[in-house]
Write a protein that holds these residues in place. Structure first.
Motif, short mmCIF file in Angstrom:
data_model
loop_
_atom_site.label_atom_id
_atom_site.label_comp_id
_atom_site.label_asym_id
_atom_site.label_seq_id
_atom_site.Cartn_x
_atom_site.Cartn_y
_atom_site.Cartn_z
N ARG A 156 -57.56 46.93 113.49
CA ARG A 156 -57.89 46.83 112.06
C ARG A 156 -58.71 48.01 111.55
O ARG A 156 -59.46 47.89 110.59
CB ARG A 156 -58.60 45.52 111.73
CG ARG A 156 -57.83 44.26 112.15
CD ARG A 156 -58.52 42.97 111.69
NE ARG A 156 -58.41 42.82 110.23
CZ ARG A 156 -59.45 42.83 109.41
NH1 ARG A 156 -60.66 43.02 109.88
NH2 ARG A 156 -59.27 42.68 108.11
N VAL A 157 -58.58 49.18 112.20
CA VAL A 157 -59.29 50.37 111.73
C VAL A 157 -58.37 51.60 111.81
O VAL A 157 -58.69 52.59 112.45
CB VAL A 157 -60.59 50.62 112.53
CG1 VAL A 157 -61.68 49.64 112.13
CG2 VAL A 157 -60.32 50.53 114.04
N PRO A 158 -57.21 51.54 111.15
CA PRO A 158 -56.24 52.63 111.31
C PRO A 158 -56.76 53.99 110.85
O PRO A 158 -56.49 55.01 111.51
CB PRO A 158 -55.05 52.17 110.46
CG PRO A 158 -55.62 51.19 109.48
CD PRO A 158 -56.71 50.49 110.22
N ALA A 159 -57.49 54.03 109.75
CA ALA A 159 -58.01 55.31 109.26
C ALA A 159 -59.08 55.86 110.20
O ALA A 159 -59.11 57.05 110.53
CB ALA A 159 -58.57 55.16 107.85
N TYR A 160 -59.95 54.99 110.67
CA TYR A 160 -61.03 55.40 111.57
C TYR A 160 -60.45 55.95 112.88
O TYR A 160 -60.85 57.02 113.35
CB TYR A 160 -61.95 54.21 111.84
CG TYR A 160 -63.17 54.56 112.68
CD1 TYR A 160 -64.32 55.08 112.09
CD2 TYR A 160 -63.16 54.38 114.07
CE1 TYR A 160 -65.43 55.39 112.85
CE2 TYR A 160 -64.27 54.70 114.84
CZ TYR A 160 -65.40 55.21 114.23
OH TYR A 160 -66.50 55.53 114.99
N SER A 161 -59.51 55.22 113.47
CA SER A 161 -58.90 55.68 114.71
C SER A 161 -58.21 57.03 114.52
O SER A 161 -58.32 57.92 115.38
CB SER A 161 -57.87 54.65 115.20
OG SER A 161 -58.49 53.41 115.47
#
Length: 255
Positions: A156-161
């Motif tokens: 649930r953290v696609p941008a962060y990853s």
């Protein structure tokens, strides 16, 4: 030479972003204790408390504020730091943000802000610092704060990853270009640390338990746990280390 002299930063100026609290504050205080003059940055507010703590301990520090989510924020911060200190010998790209949502619900606005703060501003500041270091012929150190999600996809953290994967690759790219200029570029990938970014995970009983069960050390990291690695990568002790991503994770990646 005494080996401990290789960890001294006397006469050096360090800029630490995201230093109002947490990991950045701990890193800034460690560099100051090693002798550096430290510019401490806050994204939403000036890192005044961190600067005051450094000064109270006998160091030299000034606090700055700049929104690294704005494309002009990095240049503003670097210009103000140069005006105050005259040079930047060590850059710690620590500032970061996160947006938690299912990929199908992640807004473009959230995606763009996370990428701007976590990756684009890292490039912008590194570019500015690199130009300054190369122009002075003095060499220097750049330390980027990556993440375990530089290696793993996360939930649930696609941008962060995506941003942290980019930080790891940017670190290697800059290290390759600037090694001949005596500029070492490395990254630290923290594991699960008790900071404001992980408050939601710490408060979630199930996720907190799952995370602790996965960490061989059996505990969340504390900001001070990162200070030694940051000092090493900022000091002459690491002059032959470049292009690395050092995990400080309680054993997570080795399990």
């Amino acid at each position: 030479m005494n080996i401990l002299d290789l960890f001294r930063l006397d006469g050096k100026v360090a800029l630490v972003t995201g230093a109002a609290s947490g990991l950045g504050a701990a890193i800034a205080q460690a560099l100051a204790q090693a002798g550096a003059e430290v510019a401490v940055h806050g994204n939403r507010r000036a890192a005044t408390e961190t600067a005051e703590a450094i000064v109270a301990a006998g160091g030299k520090s000034s606090a700055f504020q700049a929104d690294l989510g704005d494309k002009l924020g990095a240049e503003k911060l670097f210009s103000e730091t140069k005006a105050a200190f005259g040079q930047v010998d060590i850059l710690i790209n620590n500032a970061g943000t996160i947006a938690r949502a299912d990929a199908v619900d992640t807004t473009l606005e959230d995606w763009e802000r996370v990428i701007q703060v976590n990756l684009t501003s890292v490039f912008q500041l590194s570019q500015l610092a690199g130009r300054d270091m190369i122009g002075r012929g003095a060499g220097g150190k750049i330390v980027n704060i990556a993440s375990l999600l530089s290696f793993q996809g996360g939930i649930r953290v696609p941008a962060y990853s995506s941003s942290k994967g980019g930080v790891a690759q940017l670190t290697k790219a800059l290290a390759n270009e600037w090694a001949p200029k005596n500029i070492q570029v490395n990254a630290i990938a923290p594991g699960y640390f008790a900071t404001t970014n992980t408050e939601a995970l710490q408060a979630d009983e199930t996720r907190n338990r799952q995370i602790l069960e996965r960490i061989p050390a059996g505990r969340w990291g504390q900001p001070v746990d990162l200070a030694g690695a940051a000092l090493f990568l900022s000091a002459p002790a690491s002059n032959y280390v470049t292009g690395t991503v050092v995990t400080v994770d309680g054993g997570w990646m080795g399990r």
